[in-house]
Each structure stands twice: as structure tokens, then as C-alpha cells.
Design an enzyme around this catalytic site. Structure first.
Site, PDB file in Angstrom:
ATOM      1  N   CYS A  76      44.478  -6.869 -16.202  1.00  0.00           N
ATOM      2  CA  CYS A  76      44.260  -8.156 -15.552  1.00  0.00           C
ATOM      3  C   CYS A  76      45.296  -9.175 -16.012  1.00  0.00           C
ATOM      4  O   CYS A  76      46.468  -9.030 -15.707  1.00  0.00           O
ATOM      5  CB  CYS A  76      42.812  -8.600 -15.776  1.00  0.00           C
ATOM      6  SG  CYS A  76      42.242  -9.717 -14.494  1.00  0.00           S
ATOM      7  N   HIS A 104      39.056  -3.874 -14.733  1.00  0.00           N
ATOM      8  CA  HIS A 104      38.793  -3.875 -16.184  1.00  0.00           C
ATOM      9  C   HIS A 104      38.110  -2.595 -16.667  1.00  0.00           C
ATOM     10  O   HIS A 104      36.881  -2.546 -16.740  1.00  0.00           O
ATOM     11  CB  HIS A 104      37.873  -5.053 -16.522  1.00  0.00           C
ATOM     12  CG  HIS A 104      38.524  -6.383 -16.403  1.00  0.00           C
ATOM     13  ND1 HIS A 104      39.130  -7.020 -17.462  1.00  0.00           N
ATOM     14  CD2 HIS A 104      38.676  -7.198 -15.338  1.00  0.00           C
ATOM     15  CE1 HIS A 104      39.619  -8.175 -17.068  1.00  0.00           C
ATOM     16  NE2 HIS A 104      39.362  -8.308 -15.777  1.00  0.00           N
ATOM     17  N   GLU A 161      37.832  -1.595 -19.634  1.00  0.00           N
ATOM     18  CA  GLU A 161      37.132  -1.870 -20.912  1.00  0.00           C
ATOM     19  C   GLU A 161      35.736  -2.448 -20.673  1.00  0.00           C
ATOM     20  O   GLU A 161      34.923  -2.490 -21.590  1.00  0.00           O
ATOM     21  CB  GLU A 161      37.981  -2.806 -21.792  1.00  0.00           C
ATOM     22  CG  GLU A 161      37.935  -4.291 -21.455  1.00  0.00           C
ATOM     23  CD  GLU A 161      38.741  -4.689 -20.218  1.00  0.00           C
ATOM     24  OE1 GLU A 161      39.269  -3.809 -19.513  1.00  0.00           O
ATOM     25  OE2 GLU A 161      38.837  -5.908 -19.951  1.00  0.00           O
TER      26      GLU A 161
HETATM   27  N1  LIG Z   1      40.214 -11.667 -16.086  1.00  0.00           N
HETATM   28  C1  LIG Z   1      41.486 -11.992 -16.060  1.00  0.00           C
HETATM   29  O1  LIG Z   1      42.287 -11.494 -16.849  1.00  0.00           O
HETATM   30  C2  LIG Z   1      41.913 -13.068 -15.108  1.00  0.00           C
HETATM   31  C3  LIG Z   1      43.405 -13.190 -14.996  1.00  0.00           C
HETATM   32  C4  LIG Z   1      43.890 -14.484 -14.398  1.00  0.00           C
HETATM   33  N2  LIG Z   1      43.435 -15.598 -15.159  1.00  0.00           N
HETATM   34  C5  LIG Z   1      43.442 -14.566 -12.945  1.00  0.00           C
HETATM   35  O2  LIG Z   1      42.518 -15.278 -12.646  1.00  0.00           O
HETATM   36  O3  LIG Z   1      43.988 -13.897 -12.118  1.00  0.00           O
END
Ligand SMILES: NC(=O)CC[C@H](N)C(=O)O
Length: 228
Positions: A86, A195, A197
Site C-alpha cells: 500500500c 494488505h 499482513e
Molecule cells: N493503507 C495505506 O497504506 C494507504 C496509502 C495511502 N495513504 C492512500 O490512501 O492511498
């Protein structure tokens, strides 16, 4: 195997990443603050998600100038596994370790829900425990996950098996070619928006992400086996 979990001001998936590798996988893990300048004692680097430096300018655009990023680049060059999830994926593209860029989601909304991922390449150090075509339930949580690259880069990624995950059926953010995760040329740097994790225990709704971490550890064990 010992993992570094990089922390920037604004990271918020660092604890989940640590929990996945330390508590669920049972490997060694340590947090490394962005200002540090040494990753030599680590076998793998995890760049977790969040809102590094408040997402100012562009997600990951400031984090990529952090001290620790020189070390992350060194680790990547040395062939160590580097996983960016992410915001971590955004940081790795900003740092030039992965091609393309993550743009605002097609519908301009932050999206937080489970998606279905398809394993496009099960021959990587991150996916060896999966089978090609496996469908995984993994959560997304992002506002800028719309992967973009030019046609030439897309063809290169596709031809060389570097598109590791795609969104199956429903593309939540408008990514080119339904791309959810890509690999660098050498095969040791993976960036993905979903994600894994957060999907390592049935209690969390899915443990489909666990095999990704198990793949990394297995590959590392096999390449560091000492039969003396
Ligand atoms: N959960 C995250 O890593 C979000 C990544 C980034 N802040 C976005 O909104 O795209």
C-alpha cells in the site's frame, strides 16, 4: 529470518506487519525508524502501509527521501526480499525501485474492503506457496491505488511475468490491466496495494495472505541452507 519493518511518521500498518511476521509466522522482526541508516543486519525489508508524512505532495513522495531509503535501495540491489504494501508500494515506486505510479482511485474515494486477488505468477519468491490462478481474499484500504504505467512498461511487465497479482472480476480503483501487485526486474522487490499482513489469521476474516510470508521465508531458508 530477520525482517526490518520500516516506520515513517504516519505509518499505520507497521504494527500489523510486525504482528504477521513475528507472532503469526514466528520469525524475527524489528521496527526501523526512517531516520536510521543501516539495514545490514536484516535478511528482508518490509515497507508497510499508512500515510507517511501525511500523504503531502503525493503518497510516498516525501518518504522516499528518508535516510533509510538509501539502505532499502542497497538491500534491493543485494537481492534481499523487499515487500512494499500500500503506502509501501507507493514509496517504492516514488523511489524508482518499481516502475509506474499510483494515482487517485478512479472514483476519487478512499476504499476499505475485501477484494479478490488472482495469483498471476506463482513462480516468484513471494508467491511460491500459492498456485497460479489461486483466488485470495485480501483487504484494501487506500485512496491512491490506481496503478498506472505507459503501454510499453505494461507490455514488459506482462511478458516477463512481473504482474504478480490482479484484481479478479472487480477492479476497485481503475488500475491499468487490473494490476494489484508487481515485481521488479530482478524479482526481489514486490509492491502491492492490498494488505496481506491483514489477512494472516482466520479470526481476521481471511488467512489468504499468510502464504506470501511463508513463501519469502521458505525461499530464504532454501537459499541460505548450510549443509556443512
Ligand atoms: N493503507 C495505506 O497504506 C494507504 C496509502 C495511502 N495513504 C492512500 O490512501 O492511498
Amino acid at each position: 529470518m530477520k525482517f526490518a519493518v520500516i516506520q515513517f511518521p504516519g505509518s499505520n500498518c507497521d504494527l500489523d506487519m510486525y504482528h504477521a511476521v513475528k507472532d503469526v509466522l514466528g520469525e524475527e522482526a524489528e521496527y526501523v525508524w526512517h531516520d536510521e541508516a543501516d539495514l545490514s543486519g536484516f535478511d528482508g525489508v518490509l515497507v508497510p502501509g499508512g500515510f507517511s508524512f501525511g500523504d503531502y505532495l503525493r503518497c510516498g513522495a516525501i518518504a522516499r527521501f528518508s535516510n533509510i531509503m538509501k539502505e532499502v535501495v542497497k538491500a534491493a540491489e543485494a537481492g534481499k526480499p523487499v515487500l512494499g504494501v500500500c503506502n509501501g508500494f507507493q514509496v517504492l515506486t516514488e523511489a524508482g525501485l518499481l516502475p509506474g505510479a499510483l494515482l487517485r482511485n478512479r472514483d476519487l474515494k478512499f476504499m476499505c474492503r475485501n477484494v479478490t486477488l488472482k495469483v498471476e505468477n506463482a513462480g516468484t519468491m513471494f508467491t511460491a506457496e500459492y498456485a497460479e490462478g489461486d483466488e485470495l481474499t485480501i483487504p484494501i484500504a487506500h485512496g491512491e491505488g490506481n496503478y498506472y504505467c505507459d503501454d510499453e512498461t505494461y507490455s514488459k511487465l506482462k511478458e516477463s511475468g512481473r504482474i504478480v497479482f490482479t484484481y479478479s472480476g472487480d477492479n476497485p480503483n481503475g488500475s491499468v490491466g487490473d494490476i494489484a501487485g508487481i515485481l521488479n526486474e530482478k524479482g526481489n522487490v514486490l509492491g502491492m496495494m492490498p494488505h496481506p499482513e491483514r489477512a494472516v489469521e482466520k479470526l481476521l476474516g481471511s488467512d489468504d495472505g499468510l502464504k506470501m510470508f511463508q513463501s519469502i521465508v521458505k525461499e530464504w531458508r532454501e537459499s541460505h541452507a548450510n549443509y556443512a
